[in-house]
Design a protein around this motif. Structure first.
Motif, PDB file in Angstrom:
ATOM      1  N   ILE A   1      30.801  49.174  49.601  1.00 39.43           N
ATOM      2  CA  ILE A   1      30.515  49.948  50.526  1.00 39.43           C
ATOM      3  C   ILE A   1      29.646  49.857  51.056  1.00 39.43           C
ATOM      4  O   ILE A   1      28.198  50.422  51.246  1.00 39.43           O
TER       5      ILE A   1
ATOM      6  N   ASP B   1      40.946  53.593  52.138  1.00 39.34           N
ATOM      7  CA  ASP B   1      40.142  53.995  51.088  1.00 39.34           C
ATOM      8  C   ASP B   1      39.056  54.462  52.211  1.00 39.34           C
ATOM      9  O   ASP B   1      39.019  53.953  53.356  1.00 39.34           O
TER      10      ASP B   1
ATOM     11  N   THR C   1      28.449  48.307  45.431  1.00 38.51           N
ATOM     12  CA  THR C   1      29.276  47.567  45.210  1.00 38.51           C
ATOM     13  C   THR C   1      30.431  48.496  43.772  1.00 38.51           C
ATOM     14  O   THR C   1      29.058  48.765  42.913  1.00 38.51           O
TER      15      THR C   1
ATOM     16  N   LYS D   1      37.320  45.940  43.261  1.00 38.63           N
ATOM     17  CA  LYS D   1      36.001  45.546  43.463  1.00 38.63           C
ATOM     18  C   LYS D   1      35.961  46.667  44.916  1.00 38.63           C
ATOM     19  O   LYS D   1      36.875  45.688  45.664  1.00 38.63           O
ATOM     20  N   LYS D   2      34.611  46.906  44.734  1.00 38.66           N
ATOM     21  CA  LYS D   2      34.804  48.120  46.689  1.00 38.66           C
ATOM     22  C   LYS D   2      33.573  47.437  46.919  1.00 38.66           C
ATOM     23  O   LYS D   2      32.396  48.196  46.351  1.00 38.66           O
TER      24      LYS D   2
ATOM     25  N   GLY E   1      35.738  55.466  49.273  1.00 38.45           N
ATOM     26  CA  GLY E   1      35.520  54.180  48.214  1.00 38.45           C
ATOM     27  C   GLY E   1      35.435  54.871  47.480  1.00 38.45           C
ATOM     28  O   GLY E   1      35.468  53.742  46.050  1.00 38.45           O
TER      29      GLY E   1
ATOM     30  N   ASP F   1      44.170  52.885  43.418  1.00 34.77           N
ATOM     31  CA  ASP F   1      43.501  52.396  42.179  1.00 34.77           C
ATOM     32  C   ASP F   1      44.581  52.308  41.299  1.00 34.77           C
ATOM     33  O   ASP F   1      44.911  51.801  40.468  1.00 34.77           O
TER      34      ASP F   1
END
Length: 206
Positions: A199, A40, A169, A196-197, A43, A49
């Motif tokens: 950053i 990642d 998010t 779900k990330k 992001g 993914d």
């Protein structure tokens, strides 16, 4: 005064030459990693993914009662075609990579058969038409002898974005639907929203 200016000029030239030399000697460092390594960097949507979502949706789709019921009732495997996977997110996503992974996993499962998609069919039809005039009668493939699909797999990728101050998010919602082509009945729907990330940036405004 002239001597001082000369010294300053020489110093400036030396500084510029040093910068050019250092820049010219700089190289990029490339490191090979395993294909399943999580990387990642930005992001945004990436290869990890795609892999996680494809694995999750395929596991659900192959266990859909509609596939087992069709095979039990007809004694044959359902024939599936991949339709469009729309990118409805706020970023550039090549959804053809996701749809191709889904297609490969379904074919390799041995539970369904696949036929060519719209663009592939155009190429195949052109080839068959040319064979009628240029290939031998024994080897030319017949026209209007295609296998019709029973089900179509379509889907979409969407993003839910929430940001405040220097944090953002990003939640990805990927859906896939298996639809009966003749009746338009939706036989299975799978939704994956597990990507779900969060950053955090120190100097960039969202």
């Amino acid at each position: 005064m002239k001597k001082l200016n000369c010294i300053i000029c020489k110093s400036a030239v030396l500084a510029i030459l040093s910068m050019v030399f250092i820049t010219g000697c700089a190289t990029n460092r490339v490191e090979r990693v395993s294909a399943d390594t999580v990387t990642d960097l930005s992001g945004y949507w990436n290869d990890t993914d795609v892999r996680l979502v494809a694995e999750s949706l395929i596991a659900e789709c192959l266990n859909a009662p509609a596939i087992a019921r069709y095979t039990a009732e007809t004694g044959t495997l359902p024939v599936v075609i991949v339709g469009d996977f729309a990118n409805e997110s706020d970023e550039h996503i090549d959804t053809s990579i996701l749809s191709k992974k889904l297609e490969a996993a379904l074919i390799n499962s041995g539970k369904v058969d696949f036929v060519a998609g719209a663009q592939e069919r155009e190429q195949l039809r052109t080839e068959r038409e040319e064979q009628q005039g240029w290939s031998s009668e024994e080897s030319a493939k017949r026209l209007a002898n295609e296998t019709g699909a029973d089900f179509m797999l379509i889907g979409s990728v969407k993003t839910i974005v929430d940001s405040y101050d220097n944090q953002m998010t990003r939640t990805y919602q990927v859906s896939a639907e298996l639809i009966d082509i003749e009746t338009n009945r939706k036989l299975w729907i799978g939704i994956n929203d597990e990507i779900k990330k969060v950053i955090t940036r120190s100097s960039v405004r969202f």
